[in-house]
Design an enzyme around this catalytic site. Structure first.
Site, mmCIF file in Angstrom:
data_model
loop_
_atom_site.group_PDB
_atom_site.id
_atom_site.type_symbol
_atom_site.label_atom_id
_atom_site.label_comp_id
_atom_site.label_asym_id
_atom_site.label_seq_id
_atom_site.Cartn_x
_atom_site.Cartn_y
_atom_site.Cartn_z
ATOM 1 N N ARG A 211 0.855 -1.184 0.000
ATOM 2 C CA ARG A 211 0.000 0.000 0.000
ATOM 3 C C ARG A 211 0.892 1.236 0.000
ATOM 4 N NH1 ARG A 211 -3.489 -2.853 -1.437
ATOM 5 N NH2 ARG A 211 -5.566 -3.158 -0.577
ATOM 6 N N GLU B 22 -3.663 7.506 -4.521
ATOM 7 C CA GLU B 22 -3.925 6.798 -5.769
ATOM 8 C C GLU B 22 -5.204 7.331 -6.369
ATOM 9 O OE1 GLU B 22 -3.914 2.532 -5.527
ATOM 10 O OE2 GLU B 22 -1.890 2.525 -4.685
ATOM 11 N N HIS C 257 -1.191 0.170 -9.634
ATOM 12 C CA HIS C 257 -1.824 -0.796 -8.720
ATOM 13 C C HIS C 257 -2.383 -2.015 -9.480
ATOM 14 C CE1 HIS C 257 -3.795 -1.104 -4.490
ATOM 15 N NE2 HIS C 257 -3.549 -2.294 -4.988
HETATM 16 C C1 GLV Z 1 -4.986 -5.354 -3.683
HETATM 17 O O1 GLV Z 1 -4.262 -4.431 -3.532
HETATM 18 C C2 GLV Z 1 -5.605 -6.077 -2.633
HETATM 19 O O2 GLV Z 1 -5.506 -5.686 -1.461
HETATM 20 O O3 GLV Z 1 -6.236 -7.102 -2.937
#
Ligand code: GLV
Length: 320
Positions: A232, A261, A280
Site C-alpha cells: 500500500r 492513488e 496498482h
Molecule cells: C490489492 O491491492 C488487494 O488488497 O487485494
C-alpha cells in the site's frame, strides 16, 4: 417483489465473475445504484477504491455484510463495521501468486532499468552495443529484505531464492518455514534496511504501518539499494522517497502502489528516471481477479445468509 435480500456491487464487473449471486439476491450494480439504493442495501460488494466509512455506514441502515474484493481492507473502517455487528470479508490467498509475480517483475525491471532502456531503444537513441551501457544490479548473491512475511512476502521470498538471492525478513513473528526452507534470517527493521540490496514491502496499511518507511528508514538503506512496494502506498512517505531518489540516498524504487492513488500526472516522482510506477496492478491477472470476485461473492452470500464467511477480518462479530 422478491423476498431475496438486496445487494449492491459498487462497480461494474464482468457478468460471469458475479454468476453465483444470480438467483440468491437482488442485485444492483454500479456507483449510481449505490448512491440511489444504499439505504435499502443488506449486502455491499466493494472494491478498494470505495471508502466504507462512518459517513457511508450511517446511510446504510439495513446493511448486514460488507464484502471487499481485495485482501487489504484499509478502505473499510472495520472497527465501525464491528460496532454495528457487520462482518467484513476479504479475499486472501487467491491473489498471492499474481502479486508475488508482479513484485518480482518490479524488482527485475528496476534492477535492470527496463523502462529507461526500453524507451532508449524505442526512441532511437540505441547507437551501438557498449560494455558499460545500461549496467544494472545483480540479483544473484544480493540480499532481499522482505518487510512483512505473510503469504505474499513468502511467495516473493520463494521466487527470489530461485534467483540466487539471500533472504532476510522483518516480521512480528518468526517464520520457521521460511527459516528452514529458504534459509531466511529474521532481522529488526533497521538491520534489514541497513543490510538489504533490495527491500520489498508486504505489510497491510494500518495506523502502525502508515509511513513506516520515512526519511529515517530511507537514510538507513544502502545508496545502491532498490525499494519495491506492491503493498500500500501509505506505508511509504512519498515526500521522503522523492528526496531519497533525487538526492541518491537510495538507487531506485519500483512502486505498484502510491499515496494518493491515482498519483496525479504532475507528481514529481514520475520525472525521476530511477522511479518505476505502475497503476496498482499487483493482482491484475485474469485468473486472480476472477477468483477474487468469486471469493467476494462467497463472502457476500455467506453474510446475507447468516453463515460464517469463508474469509472475515472481524470474526468477533460472530461471538456476540
Ligand atoms: C490489492 O491491492 C488487494 O488488497 O487485494
Amino acid at each position: 417483489m422478491s423476498n431475496l435480500p438486496l445487494a449492491i456491487v459498487s462497480h461494474a464487473l464482468p457478468n460471469d465473475w458475479l454468476a453465483m449471486l444470480k438467483d440468491r439476491c437482488q442485485l444492483l450494480i454500479g456507483p449510481a445504484e449505490l448512491e440511489a439504493h444504499l439505504s435499502e442495501a443488506e449486502g455491499l460488494f466493494t472494491l478498494l477504491t470505495l471508502r466504507v466509512d462512518e459517513v457511508l455506514l450511517s446511510r446504510a441502515q439495513r446493511l448486514r455484510v460488507v464484502s471487499n474484493m481485495a485482501v487489504g481492507v484499509d478502505n473499510v473502517d472495520v472497527a465501525a463495521c464491528t460496532r454495528r455487528g457487520i462482518p467484513v470479508g476479504n479475499t486472501p490467498g487467491v491473489l498471492t501468486e499474481a502479486t508475488a509475480d508482479l513484485t518480482m517483475a518490479l524488482l527485475l525491471s528496476a534492477a535492470r532499468r527496463l523502462p529507461e532502456a526500453s524507451a532508449d531503444a524505442r526512441e532511437g537513441r540505441w547507437a551501438t552495443w557498449t560494455p558499460t551501457a545500461w549496467l544494472g544490479a545483480d540479483l544473484n548473491g544480493a540480499t532481499l529484505g522482505i518487510v512483512g512475511l505473510g503469504r505474499i512476502g513468502l511467495a516473493v521470498a520463494t521466487r527470489a531464492k530461485a534467483f540466487g538471492m539471500q533472504i532476510v525478513y522483518a516480521n512480528r513473528n518468526a517464520n520457521q518455514e521460511a527459516e528452514q526452507t529458504l534459509r531466511a534470517s529474521r532481522l529488526s527493521l533497521d538491520d534489514l534496511l541497513r543490510q538489504s540490496d533490495f527491500v520489498s514491502l508486504h505489510l497491510p496499511l494500518s495506523s502502525e504501518t502508515r509511513r513506516l518507511i520515512d526519511e529515517r528508514a530511507l537514510r538507513l538503506m544502502k545508496p545502491t539499494a532498490i525499494l519495491v512496494n506492491a503493498a500500500r502506498g501509505g506505508v511509504v512517505n512519498m515526500t521522503a522517497l522523492h528526496r531519497a531518489l533525487s538526492e541518491g540516498w537510495i538507487a531506485g524504487a519500483a512502486l505498484d502502489v502510491t499515496d494518493p492513488e491515482p498519483l496525479p500526472a504532475d507528481h514529481p516522482l514520475y520525472r525521476l528516471p530511477n522511479c518505476l510506477i505502475t497503476p496498482h496492478i499487483g493482482s491484475a491477472t485474469r485468473g486472480a481477479r476472477k477468483r477474487m470476485a468469486e471469493l467476494a461473492c462467497e463472502n457476500l452470500l455467506a453474510g446475507l445468509e447468516g453463515k460464517p464467511m469463508p474469509h472475515c477480518v472481524n470474526r468477533e462479530v460472530y461471538n456476540r
